[in-house]
Structure formats: structure tokens, C-alpha cells
Design a protein around this motif. Structure first.
Motif, PDB file in Angstrom:
ATOM      1  N   ARG A 206      -8.767   0.735  -3.628  1.00 25.63           N
ATOM      2  CA  ARG A 206      -7.940   1.547  -2.732  1.00 25.63           C
ATOM      3  C   ARG A 206      -7.083   2.529  -3.538  1.00 25.63           C
ATOM      4  NH1 ARG A 206      -3.469   2.674  -0.315  1.00 25.63           N
ATOM      5  NH2 ARG A 206      -2.350   1.606  -1.988  1.00 25.63           N
ATOM      6  N   ARG A 207      -6.499   2.049  -4.627  1.00 25.52           N
ATOM      7  CA  ARG A 207      -5.654   2.934  -5.444  1.00 25.52           C
ATOM      8  C   ARG A 207      -6.505   4.002  -6.137  1.00 25.52           C
ATOM      9  NH1 ARG A 207      -2.907  -2.345  -6.691  1.00 25.52           N
ATOM     10  NH2 ARG A 207      -4.292  -2.549  -8.481  1.00 25.52           N
TER      11      ARG A 207
ATOM     12  N   GLU B 216       2.589   1.808  -3.289  1.00 25.24           N
ATOM     13  CA  GLU B 216       1.640   2.208  -4.346  1.00 25.24           C
ATOM     14  C   GLU B 216       1.289   3.691  -4.218  1.00 25.24           C
ATOM     15  OE1 GLU B 216      -0.673  -2.117  -4.690  1.00 25.24           O
ATOM     16  OE2 GLU B 216      -1.672  -0.411  -3.777  1.00 25.24           O
ATOM     17  N   ASP B 217       1.072   4.130  -2.976  1.00 21.49           N
ATOM     18  CA  ASP B 217       0.745   5.540  -2.765  1.00 21.49           C
ATOM     19  C   ASP B 217       1.896   6.435  -3.205  1.00 21.49           C
ATOM     20  OD1 ASP B 217      -1.563   4.573  -1.763  1.00 21.49           O
ATOM     21  OD2 ASP B 217      -1.178   5.110   0.330  1.00 21.49           O
ATOM     22  N   LYS B 218       3.130   5.990  -2.873  1.00 19.30           N
ATOM     23  CA  LYS B 218       4.303   6.779  -3.239  1.00 19.30           C
ATOM     24  C   LYS B 218       4.416   6.857  -4.766  1.00 19.30           C
ATOM     25  CE  LYS B 218       9.166   7.215  -2.108  1.00 19.30           C
ATOM     26  NZ  LYS B 218      10.261   6.341  -2.553  1.00 19.30           N
TER      27      LYS B 218
ATOM     28  N   ASP C  84       1.993   9.295  -5.957  1.00 14.16           N
ATOM     29  CA  ASP C  84       2.391  10.664  -5.593  1.00 14.16           C
ATOM     30  C   ASP C  84       3.320  11.275  -6.652  1.00 14.16           C
ATOM     31  OD1 ASP C  84       0.905  10.666  -3.309  1.00 14.16           O
ATOM     32  OD2 ASP C  84       2.565  10.129  -1.979  1.00 14.16           O
TER      33      ASP C  84
ATOM     34  N   TYR D 289      -7.429   6.612  -3.607  1.00 11.03           N
ATOM     35  CA  TYR D 289      -6.272   7.440  -3.275  1.00 11.03           C
ATOM     36  C   TYR D 289      -6.079   8.536  -4.331  1.00 11.03           C
ATOM     37  CZ  TYR D 289      -1.489   8.684  -1.937  1.00 11.03           C
ATOM     38  OH  TYR D 289      -0.369   9.371  -1.548  1.00 11.03           O
TER      39      TYR D 289
ATOM     40  N   LYS E 270      -6.943  12.830  -4.321  1.00 13.66           N
ATOM     41  CA  LYS E 270      -5.980  13.873  -4.716  1.00 13.66           C
ATOM     42  C   LYS E 270      -6.615  14.835  -5.725  1.00 13.66           C
ATOM     43  CE  LYS E 270      -1.653  12.406  -5.646  1.00 13.66           C
ATOM     44  NZ  LYS E 270      -0.506  12.526  -4.732  1.00 13.66           N
TER      45      LYS E 270
ATOM     46  N   PHE F 125       0.826  -1.220   0.000  1.00 13.58           N
ATOM     47  CA  PHE F 125       0.000   0.000   0.000  1.00 13.58           C
ATOM     48  C   PHE F 125       0.857   1.265   0.000  1.00 13.58           C
ATOM     49  CE2 PHE F 125      -4.045  -1.979   2.059  1.00 13.58           C
ATOM     50  CZ  PHE F 125      -4.247  -2.698   0.895  1.00 13.58           C
TER      51      PHE F 125
END
Lengths: 316, 154
Positions: free
Chosen positions: B84-85, A285-287, A290, B88, B92, A282
Motif C-alpha cells: 500500500r505504501r 503513513e500517507d501524510k 506527502d 501510494y 505520486k 494508513f
């Protein structure tokens, strides 16, 4: 010989690129020009608003409008041209969905005027009274052409590519007109005509175009570039991906994709991988996500006014 | 007359295998929780398209809850990971639009977690009350022509 169809071309809040794009037709432009009569085209011939006002209603066969609607004058002019024209064509990404100038909708009108006036531009008449040549009032938000008047056809692109302009003139000059609201581009996604091959079908990193010289044969998404190909119409010949640049979406979304930004969020959500899927991945994936700088501006580069109703208020 | 206090409207997309069953359990267990949500059962949280979330907002929702299976429990193996992705990234984008990202909430609720569903709903309603009603600036005028942009599902 029948009279040549009267054609008008007008620009609103545009850059002039759409006017120049006609030249890309090359020698075919000579054939087109021989078959039409240009009655109004500020970039090309010396005609004024008063000339347009003197035309009979619906006397112009087709008016091609490029540019986003940004000022009150833009709005007045397109209403005038609508009245005088049988067909109105949104020509280019700005007229179609708001275009790059539409990104200004992320700031309020007050913020924009403040920024302009601190750069030496004075949108209001100087002291001493009203002046006839004072700039027209800025609209609260940039709009696409269809927000103001009925639009019969669309030629998308930033600027429209020669094959798409050719499709428009083929239709106009043959009289074999498509159904109303037709967009002169493919209904299928750009990926269908892109010569690159997809291998991994995953996005394991995000890179910006200046950070990578991509492999010439492999899908740009596979290489980490945010290419809008999966949700954007084909018809442009995949010019950008062929040159190693990801599609930024100027032709607009396919009919099935609908909102291009939301469709891209959906697509990228499926593609992103940072190791084996699961809670352990997780954070990575977020990074990875970003690294996608300015997703809103990336997904709606040419279409913000058409899709995004901002809740943002003035910072001032 | 005093104005009625703000009651946020919530659209809750719940997967049929876990979160939907959890919400059912909250009901059959007679757990009290706020009735602000309109639940919509979907086969998998991975089926929830970002377009639906925005459609809920455009239709007057102040918040959207997406309920899926706990990691590892997805009936379709990885639907909840995709969700989830997407959430996210969507949050944003919402922030850039000027919409508070907290208005979209993703929660893992298993079929046995009726109590958790009730707690999530209480928390979410409290949070949305703090944020206040969502005001999307509407277009001043809808296009007069036949729509140039066919929308999904229309």
C-alpha cells in the motif's frame, strides 16, 4: 620511450565541474600529466573542432566526455570524437545518466525555449539572416552519452571523486583495462562504506536537510532524511553522509538496484512506519510520505534521461 | 473500415492466498467480467516490485492491478501494508512523470470475493477506456554499445 597516450577531454551540456575535478587529484595529477599527451581539451588548451577533424581515426587513446547531450552540436562532436578515439569514457553523472540538466526532460523543448526567450535569450538568429554564430539547435530531450555513441567505460559522480578518477587513470596508464562497460565505482551499496550505524530500521518522519542537524553517528534514514544510500553505488567514501548530508545518488545505482527511483520506492515502502501497522495508520503513513517533496526529482536527480520516458506533453 | 474500439490491456498481479483465489472463484462461479487482464500470480502483493509495474507499462500495458489480502489478513502479516505504501509513493511519482496515477490500482480481494474481483475488473476497464491508451515516449534510439546499465533480470 614509447609515445605517450593521447587523451582528449570534452564537455557537452555540463557545468565545468567535471573539468575542475581533475585538480582534486592533487600532486598525483602531475604524475598523470607527465604520462599523457593532451590533444584536445577546450577547458584547458586552445584546440578547435578543426584540429579534431584533422586527427586520424582512432588516434586518440581515450576521450573523456562530460556533460549531458543537449544540442545538435553536442551530438555531432561526440560522434566525431568517437570516430577518432579508441576508448570513450562517460565522465561524470551527466554523461553517464543525463545528470542534473536531464531533469529538464520534465518540460518539453518548446516550454524550455519559451522560458529562455522570455528571459532575454534568443535561440534563433536575429532578423537579417542566418548567422554563423547562431546557437546550435536544442534537442527535443536531454540524452546521456550512451544514447548516442558506444561508451566503453564510466567514471560516475557529480563531479567524479578523486579515488574514482584515479582508478580510471590507473587502468588507462597501466594498460590493464577492465571489461567493457565497466563503471569505476563499487558494485556494493553506499551503506556498506558509510560509517553511520542503523538502529531503528524504520522511517518515522521525513525531514529535509535544512530542517535538521543530524546526530553524527546514526543512519540518516533513521533520522528521517531521504538518503539514497541503499540503492546507490559506493566508491565515493560516503563523503556526503559523513558530512551530515543525505546521499542524492550522483554515483548511480548499484547493478542490483537497477532503476534507482523504483528501488527507492520499494525500500521506503518497507521502512515507513507511523505507529502500529494497519488500517488505523494508513492516513498517517500517507501524510508522512506527502512530506517527501518532489519524489521524482529526489530519486532521479542525476538519472532522469536514463530511466524515465516522460509522457508529458507541452503545456503550450 | 471503422477502427476497432480501444480495449485496454491490464496486467494483474494477484497474491496466491486472497486475490488470486478470489479471481479463481469469479471464474468457477461463472461470473462474467471483461477479459482484458493477464493475471500473474505472486505469493504476496508485497512481492510486487515497482519495477514490475513499470515493466508492464513499458511492455504495452495500459493499467496494472495489484490484488492483495484485506488489512489484517496477509498471510505474511504485513506484506499488503508495504504494498500500500509503495503504491501510494509510486502513484505520486507516476503523476510527476505525466502518467495518470489511476493506471495503477490496488485492491483488497479475499478468497471469497469472486464477485468483488469481477466488479473491480469491470470498473478498472471502464476507467482505462476513459483514460485511453498509455503512450510512453520511447527512446528514439537504444544504446549502440553493450548496455552501460545492467537491468535487473536481464
Amino acid at each position: 620511450m614509447a609515445a605517450k597516450p593521447k587523451i582528449a577531454v570534452y564537455w557537452t551540456g555540463g557545468c565545468g565541474g567535471c573539468d575542475v575535478s581533475f585538480l582534486e587529484l592533487g600532486v598525483a595529477l602531475l604524475d598523470v600529466l607527465a604520462q599523457i599527451e593532451i590533444v584536445f581539451w577546450p577547458a584547458l588548451v586552445d584546440t578547435k573542432r578543426a584540429d579534431v577533424e584533422s586527427f586520424a581515426p582512432r588516434s586518440i587513446a581515450a576521450t573523456l566526455v562530460n556533460g549531458t547531450l543537449r544540442t545538435e552540436e553536442n551530438v555531432e562532436m561526440v560522434h566525431l570524437l568517437r570516430e577518432k578515439s579508441q576508448l570513450v569514457v562517460a565522465f561524470g553523472a551527466c554523461a553517464y545518466q543525463g545528470g542534473v540538466p536531464g531533469l529538464a526532460n520534465l518540460a518539453s523543448r518548446e516550454d524550455i525555449l519559451h522560458r529562455m526567450s522570455t528571459n532575454g535569450f534568443h535561440p534563433t538568429p536575429p532578423p537579417g539572416g542566418e548567422r554563423e554564430d547562431a546557437p546550435p539547435e536544442l534537442l527535443p530531450q536531454a540524452k546521456s552519452l550512451a544514447d548516442e555513441i558506444a561508451v566503453d567505460y564510466v567514471v560516475p559522480g557529480c563531479p567524479p571523486m578523486p579515488p574514482l578518477i584515479g582508478l580510471l587513470f590507473d587502468a588507462l596508464l597501466s594498460g590493464d583495462l577492465p571489461a567493457p562497460s565497466h563503471v569505476f565505482a563499487h558494485d556494493k551499496a553506499l551503506c556498506e562504506e558509510c560509517p553511520r550505524t542503523r538502529e531503528d530500521r524504520v522511517l518515522s518522519k521525513v525531514v529535509r536537510p535544512h530542517e535538521l542537524i543530524p546526530d553524527p553517528k546514526v543512519c540518516l534514514l533513521d533520522q528521517g532524511m531521504i538518503c539514497m544510500g541503499p540503492v546507490i553505488r559506493g566508491g565515493c567514501g560516503a563523503a556526503c553522509p559523513k558530512a551530515g548530508m543525505p546521499c542524492t545518488g550522483c554515483v548511480g545505482p548499484t547493478p542490483n538496484a537497477g532503476d534507482p527511483g523504483l528501488a527507492m520506492i520499494s525500500a521506503l515502502g518497507s521502512l515507513v512506519r507511523a505507529g502500529e501497522e494497519g488500517p488505523g495508520a494508513f492516513a498517517a503513513e500517507d501524510k508522512l510520505l506527502d512530506a517527501l517533496v518532489d519524489p521524482l526529482g529526489t530519486f532521479y536527480k542525476y538519472s532522469l534521461p536514463a530511466y524515465v520516458r516522460t509522457g508529458r506533453r507541452s503545456n503550450r | 473500415m471503422a477502427e476497432a474500439p480501444f480495449e485496454p490491456k491490464i496486467v494483474a498481479f494477484l497474491c496466491r492466498w486472497c486475490a488470486g483465489a478470489g479471481a479463481d472463484l469469479a471464474g468457477t462461479s461463472r461470473i462474467a467480467y471483461p477479459s482484458n487482464a493477464v493475471p500473474i500470480r505472486v505469493n504476496c502483493s508485497g512481492r510486487v516490485e515497482p519495477e514490475w509495474v513499470m515493466e508492464a507499462f513499458r511492455s504495452g500495458a495500459d493499467g496494472v492491478l495489484i490484488g492483495g489480502c484485506h488489512p489484517g489478513d496477509c498471510h505474511y502479516v504485513s506484506g499488503n501494508y508495504k504494498t500500500r505504501r509503495r503504491v501510494y509513493l509510486l502513484r505520486k511519482v507516476l503523476a510527476e512523470m505525466g502518467i495518470e496515477p489511476e493506471r495503477v490500482r490496488l485492491e483488497w480481494v479475499s478468497a471469497t470475493e469472486g464477485a468483488k474481483y469481477a466488479r473491480v475488473m469491470k470498473e478498472f476497464v471502464a476507467e482505462l477506456k476513459k483514460l485511453g491508451p498509455l503512450s510512453l515516449e520511447r527512446k528514439e534510439k537504444e544504446p549502440t554499445a553493450a548496455p552501460v546499465l545492467p537491468r535487473v533480470g536481464s
